[in-house]
Design an enzyme around this catalytic site. Structure first.
Site, PDB file in Angstrom:
ATOM      1  N   LYS A  87       0.820  -1.208   0.000  1.00  0.00           N
ATOM      2  CA  LYS A  87       0.000   0.000   0.000  1.00  0.00           C
ATOM      3  C   LYS A  87       0.865   1.275   0.000  1.00  0.00           C
ATOM      4  O   LYS A  87       2.085   1.210   0.139  1.00  0.00           O
ATOM      5  CB  LYS A  87      -0.936  -0.015   1.208  1.00  0.00           C
ATOM      6  CG  LYS A  87      -1.966  -1.165   1.173  1.00  0.00           C
ATOM      7  CD  LYS A  87      -2.922  -1.098  -0.017  1.00  0.00           C
ATOM      8  CE  LYS A  87      -4.262  -1.760   0.180  1.00  0.00           C
ATOM      9  NZ  LYS A  87      -4.283  -3.221   0.105  1.00  0.00           N
TER      10      LYS A  87
HETATM   11  C1  LIG Z   1      -5.579  -4.019   0.916  1.00  0.00           C
HETATM   12  C2  LIG Z   1      -7.035  -3.879   1.029  1.00  0.00           C
HETATM   13  C3  LIG Z   1      -7.760  -4.321   2.151  1.00  0.00           C
HETATM   14  C4  LIG Z   1      -7.161  -5.170   3.226  1.00  0.00           C
HETATM   15  O1  LIG Z   1      -6.010  -4.732   3.774  1.00  0.00           O
HETATM   16  P1  LIG Z   1      -4.957  -5.755   4.437  1.00  0.00           P
HETATM   17  O2  LIG Z   1      -4.103  -4.821   5.234  1.00  0.00           O
HETATM   18  O3  LIG Z   1      -4.205  -6.419   3.324  1.00  0.00           O
HETATM   19  O4  LIG Z   1      -5.716  -6.699   5.293  1.00  0.00           O
HETATM   20  C5  LIG Z   1      -9.112  -4.056   2.203  1.00  0.00           C
HETATM   21  N1  LIG Z   1      -9.748  -3.403   1.221  1.00  0.00           N
HETATM   22  C6  LIG Z   1      -9.098  -2.987   0.118  1.00  0.00           C
HETATM   23  C7  LIG Z   1      -9.857  -2.236  -0.927  1.00  0.00           C
HETATM   24  C8  LIG Z   1      -7.733  -3.229  -0.022  1.00  0.00           C
HETATM   25  O5  LIG Z   1      -7.107  -2.844  -1.138  1.00  0.00           O
END
Ligand SMILES: *Cc1c(COP(=O)(O)O)cnc(C)c1O
Length: 395
Positions: free
Chosen positions: A186
């Site tokens: 991210k």
């Molecule tokens: C990455 C993501 C999540 C979940 O995040 P994690 O930290 O990987 O559990 C939830 N919703 C969206 C849209 C994402 O891109």
């Protein structure tokens, strides 16, 4: 997009602070932690950035969604409206809360279409969870209006859109709670991590308790003296993860500047391509610019251009075929495959996921490609990329 591209001495310093004390736990150990509270510092910084009153840092974005649902009182039998274009985590959190995901349509924002919400609201609908996909915003003010009118809770999945704003207000602050992911790919990463923000003291307190076995954190230095007003679970983050994230969060402005600059260079170059239309951005200035998403005239042409782009080493995501991000390939959900009986199966009128067809969404996603914007591109990389893109459209 990924913050990991710019790891440097700052991340090392924050992690070293933690390692030197040996205190990896976010709570307690006041005597030995040398004043370091990385999770707490991260939360303060996240509040500063988003202007939210409260924030809670936890183990993942998925955890942030689960905590938010719990803290907002969403549980067994409640229907929650979500878009079909997201990451599976959004519906996982809802199902694991015992609630029922109900899929709406998306529009050319690539996010939930507010115009199509009222059709699917029932007496069991409790909440709407729009997902601000690929770095930019849904028509969030209109979605909020529908929620207000219908008395529904709004929780934003802003996991992919840290730093995005709509009319200068941070994405994630429009609902009762907003969720971010700080996983390894991210915009800002903790390695693994997530966070939620809210302006509600009650939601914050419930979240803070739920994520840590119900601890009210009022017992003073002795954790054992805390009371447990609610049943919770463990969605805590470690200080090591929080430390990495803190250094990263301090670089958010820099990350956004680079993304915007890189995205605009590519977007400007593509604006002359007659076949291309761009994703609709309700507020282009508030785009966090992690992706450039564009539309082609037909599915066949989209597939051809996707292939050409890949052949020219500037591959784009074709989400329509993606296992993780679009409902078409979610056979595990459609068949309710699970490791144990789920609360959601007890619902007497579960949506017919197996035969779910979302025509508007399909028509848009069939013709959508997304290019991830990287921080590490040099000027030369960008120029080469533009040439490769132009070439791909000739084939
Ligand atoms: C990455 C993501 C999540 C979940 O995040 P994690 O930290 O990987 O559990 C939830 N919703 C969206 C849209 C994402 O891109």
């Amino acid at each position: 997009m990924p913050g990991f591209e710019i790891f440097g001495d700052e991340e090392k310093k924050e992690v070293t602070d933690v390692l030197e004390t040996g205190v990896l736990f976010r709570y307690g150990f006041e005597g030995t932690r040398n004043g370091h509270f990385k999770a707490l510092e991260f939360e303060k910084k996240l509040c500063e950035i988003t202007h939210a009153k409260y924030s809670h840092l936890c183990s993942s974005g998925t955890a942030a969604l689960s905590i938010s649902l719990a803290a907002c009182g969403i549980g067994a039998g409640d229907e929650v409206i979500v878009p079909p274009f997201t990451f599976v985590a959004t519906f996982e959190a809802i199902i694991n809360a015992g609630a029922i995901p109900v899929f709406g349509e998306i529009d050319e924002t690539l996010c939930l279409n507010p115009d199509k919400l009222e059709d699917i609201i029932t007496s069991k609908t409790k909440a709407v969870v729009p997902v601000h996909m690929c770095g930019a915003m849904a028509r969030i003010d209109e979605i909020k209006d529908v929620c207000t009118k219908k008395g529904l809770i709004l929780i934003e999945d802003a996991c992919q859109s840290l730093g995005a704003t709509y009319q200068k207000k941070a994405i994630g602050t429009f609902g009762l709670a907003g969720c971010f992911s700080f996983d390894s790919v991210k915009t800002v990463t903790c390695g693994e991590g997530g966070g939620l923000i809210t302006d509600s003291k009650t939601v914050y307190e419930k979240a803070d308790q739920f994520a840590d076995h119900g601890h009210d954190h009022l017992g003073g230095p002795d954790r054992g003296a805390d009371d447990h007003p609610i049943i919770g679970t463990n969605f805590r983050i470690s200080e090591l993860n929080a430390a990495v994230g803190l250094a990263q969060l301090n670089k958010l402005d820099q990350i956004l500047d680079i993304q915007k600059k890189n995205k605009h260079a590519i977007k400007d170059a593509m604006a002359d391509l007659p076949e291309v239309g761009f994703r609709y951005l309700p507020d282009a200035k508030g785009d966090s610019a992690t992706f450039l998403s564009f539309f082609l005239p037909t599915e066949a042409r989209t597939r051809q251009v996707a292939k050409n782009l890949a052949d020219n080493k500037v591959g784009c995501a074709y989400w329509y075929d993606n296992n993780w991000h679009y409902y078409k390939k979610w056979h595990h959900l459609k068949e309710m495959k699970r490791s144990a009986k789920l609360c959601v199966e007890l619902a007497d009128d579960l949506p017919d996921y197996k035969n779910l067809v979302l025509e508007d969404s399909d028509n848009i996603m069939k013709k959508t490609l997304s290019m991830q914007i990287m921080l590490s591109w040099t000027q030369e990389d960008i120029e080469n990329r533009i040439q490769a893109i132009i070439k791909s459209f000739k084939g």
